[in-house]
Design a protein around this motif. Structure first.
Motif, short mmCIF file in Angstrom:
data_model
loop_
_atom_site.label_atom_id
_atom_site.label_comp_id
_atom_site.label_asym_id
_atom_site.label_seq_id
_atom_site.Cartn_x
_atom_site.Cartn_y
_atom_site.Cartn_z
N GLY A 65 0.85 -1.22 0.00
CA GLY A 65 0.10 -0.01 0.06
C GLY A 65 0.85 1.28 0.01
O GLY A 65 0.18 2.21 -0.20
N ASP A 66 2.08 1.12 0.28
CA ASP A 66 2.89 2.33 0.22
C ASP A 66 4.03 2.17 -0.85
O ASP A 66 3.85 1.47 -1.62
N ASP A 67 5.06 3.31 -1.10
CA ASP A 67 5.77 3.15 -2.23
C ASP A 67 6.84 2.20 -1.83
O ASP A 67 7.37 1.30 -2.76
N CYS A 68 7.22 1.63 -0.64
CA CYS A 68 7.95 0.51 -0.35
C CYS A 68 7.16 -0.13 0.79
O CYS A 68 6.41 0.48 1.52
N ALA A 69 7.47 -1.55 1.15
CA ALA A 69 7.21 -2.14 2.26
C ALA A 69 8.46 -1.91 3.22
O ALA A 69 9.48 -1.66 2.60
N LEU A 70 8.24 -2.17 4.39
CA LEU A 70 9.35 -1.99 5.33
C LEU A 70 9.50 -3.16 6.21
O LEU A 70 8.45 -3.98 6.78
N LEU A 71 10.74 -3.96 6.19
CA LEU A 71 11.07 -5.25 6.85
C LEU A 71 11.93 -4.91 7.99
O LEU A 71 13.01 -3.94 7.80
N ALA A 72 11.73 -5.33 9.15
CA ALA A 72 12.98 -4.97 10.36
C ALA A 72 13.47 -6.42 10.33
O ALA A 72 12.94 -7.40 10.92
N PRO A 73 14.81 -6.75 9.85
CA PRO A 73 15.30 -8.03 9.96
C PRO A 73 15.76 -8.52 11.38
O PRO A 73 15.98 -7.39 12.16
N THR A 74 15.57 -9.59 11.82
CA THR A 74 15.79 -10.10 12.94
C THR A 74 17.25 -9.79 13.29
O THR A 74 18.03 -10.23 12.42
N PRO A 75 17.67 -8.82 14.58
CA PRO A 75 18.75 -8.77 14.69
C PRO A 75 20.04 -9.73 14.64
O PRO A 75 19.82 -10.93 15.02
N GLY A 76 21.02 -9.64 13.87
CA GLY A 76 21.99 -10.75 13.90
C GLY A 76 21.57 -11.65 12.86
O GLY A 76 22.91 -12.54 12.58
N MET A 77 20.48 -11.58 12.24
CA MET A 77 20.52 -12.53 10.92
C MET A 77 20.99 -12.21 9.52
O MET A 77 20.90 -10.59 9.68
N GLN A 78 21.25 -12.90 8.81
CA GLN A 78 21.44 -12.44 7.33
C GLN A 78 19.92 -12.66 6.71
O GLN A 78 19.20 -13.39 7.00
N MET A 79 20.14 -11.79 5.52
CA MET A 79 18.67 -12.12 4.67
C MET A 79 19.01 -12.74 3.49
O MET A 79 20.31 -12.39 2.82
N ALA A 80 18.32 -13.76 3.11
CA ALA A 80 18.50 -14.34 1.83
C ALA A 80 17.32 -14.09 0.71
O ALA A 80 16.49 -13.86 1.27
N ILE A 81 18.02 -13.62 -0.17
CA ILE A 81 17.18 -12.90 -1.26
C ILE A 81 17.27 -13.59 -2.50
O ILE A 81 18.20 -13.92 -3.13
N SER A 82 16.06 -13.84 -3.30
CA SER A 82 16.01 -14.52 -4.81
C SER A 82 14.63 -14.29 -5.53
O SER A 82 13.86 -14.09 -4.92
N SER A 83 15.02 -14.03 -6.69
CA SER A 83 13.80 -13.98 -7.58
C SER A 83 13.79 -15.02 -8.61
O SER A 83 14.69 -15.56 -8.93
N ASP A 84 12.58 -15.43 -9.02
CA ASP A 84 12.32 -16.59 -10.21
C ASP A 84 10.98 -15.87 -10.89
O ASP A 84 10.17 -15.66 -10.16
#
Ligand code: ADP
Ligand code: MG
Length: 321
Positions: free
Chosen positions: A25-44
């Motif tokens: 609903g906004d221009d971007c979504a907001l994510l708050a990563p769990t502290p100390g964790m890495q994000m894994a990102i992939s597109s298909d």
């Protein structure tokens, strides 16, 4: 007429954000990563006429579009958190959208993965999803992490999706029941998310098998600077393929494509831990070969004799449609 905004509100916006700070609903979504964790990102991306036939069932498409993305998170050992959906549609048809979003959200909810945004446009049917997952630093199942002496393992079974394609293309004759059963594997792949999570910290390298085992294992070998021996007759064939002749069984298990099983490597000392991870995630695993320092992939039959199957993996730019 359904407007772009009504379409998003009716079919893709859920009552409130669960994992995201701010969802659709906004221009971007907001994510708050769990502290100390890495994000894994992939597109298909799934493109009509390329990854699926025109007129494909919308519910199954919704499932598969997310499943192939979750499979990438599984292959990294990451926990699904959220995804975005970029959708090009020839027309805004209510029954198509209802079925598509039903298939999509059924799988999303099963894995606690939340739709947080996307883009919608008119155009040839094209579905692109980006997934966001989390993992602890150092625990990713990377392609470059296979070690000399590792066992090679496969989850589930291979080849039924490729067999269904062969049936559709009339490369071979399948009974109606066989075609239907094999086609389930093609249209409704099961991403091995729980297994991937259970293997993080136990397995070394992993990849999900989308273009055929030989080619996908080849990526692990190349990135790890290793070779391997693969026992082709140990490869677990799907229930339909298992009833077919040896040549087809070997070809489609070794280089079928569209399997979305995990191929992973783990030290021999971790065999019990691998089996425990498989049991805890309710996923069968089969040991099918060994990583070796000598470069190249050697295929053998059940007796250990060399097999020359002259297989190749699928490539969108060099293979016919
Ligand atoms: P903008 O013009 O700012 O890029 P859009 O009008 O494309 O925004 O989208 C409005 C909102 O709806 C955004 O939050 C966007 O992320 C979301 N959105 C658009 N299409 C989809 C979709 N197919 N699935 C989920 N969210 C979508
Ligand atoms: Mg914008």
């Amino acid at each position: 007429m359904l407007s772009e905004f009504d379409l998003i509100k009716e079919y893709f916006k859920r009552p409130r954000a669960q994992n995201a700070v701010l969802g659709i609903g906004d221009d971007c979504a907001l994510l708050a990563p769990t502290p100390g964790m890495q994000m894994a990102i992939s597109s298909d991306m799934l493109v009509e006429g390329r990854h699926f036939f025109a007129g494909e069932d919308a519910r199954r498409l919704g499932h598969k579009a997310l499943a192939v993305n979750l499979s990438d998170l599984a292959a990294m050992g990451a926990k699904p958190v959220a995804f975005t959906l970029a959708l090009a549609l020839p027309e805004a048809q209510r029954d198509w959208l209802a079925a598509f979003s039903e298939g999509l959200f059924a799988l999303a909810d099963e894995h606690g993965c939340e739709l947080i945004g996307g883009d919608t446009t008119k155009g040839p049917l094209n579905i692109c999803i980006t997934v966001f997952g989390e993992l602890a630093p150092g625990r990713a199942l990377r392609r470059d992490a296979a070690r000399d002496g590792d066992d090679i393992w496969i989850s589930g079974t291979l080849g039924d999706a490729r067999l269904a394609l062969a049936g559709y293309r009339l490369e071979c004759t399948l009974g109606a029941d066989q075609q239907r059963a094999a086609a389930q594997r093609m249209h409704l792949p099961t991403p091995r998310v729980q297994l991937g999570l259970a293997l993080a910290g136990i397995a070394h390298a992993a990849i999900d098998i989308s273009d055929g085992l030989v080619g996908d294992l080849g990526h692990i070998l190349e990135r790890s600077g290793m070779g391997a021996t693969l026992d082709v007759d140990a490869l677990p064939a799907g229930p339909v393929l298992a009833t077919r002749d040896t040549a087809q069984r070997r070809a489609f298990t070794a280089a079928g494509g569209d399997d979305y099983e995990l191929c992973f490597t783990a030290p021999a000392a971790a065999r019990d831990a691998v089996l425990a991870a498989a049991a805890s995630s309710g996923t069968a695993v089969t040991r099918v070969g060994r990583i070796e320092a000598a470069p190249g992939l050697r295929l053998t039959d059940g007796q250990g004799a060399a097999l020359d199957l002259s297989l190749s993996s699928f490539d969108h730019f060099t293979d016919p449609a």
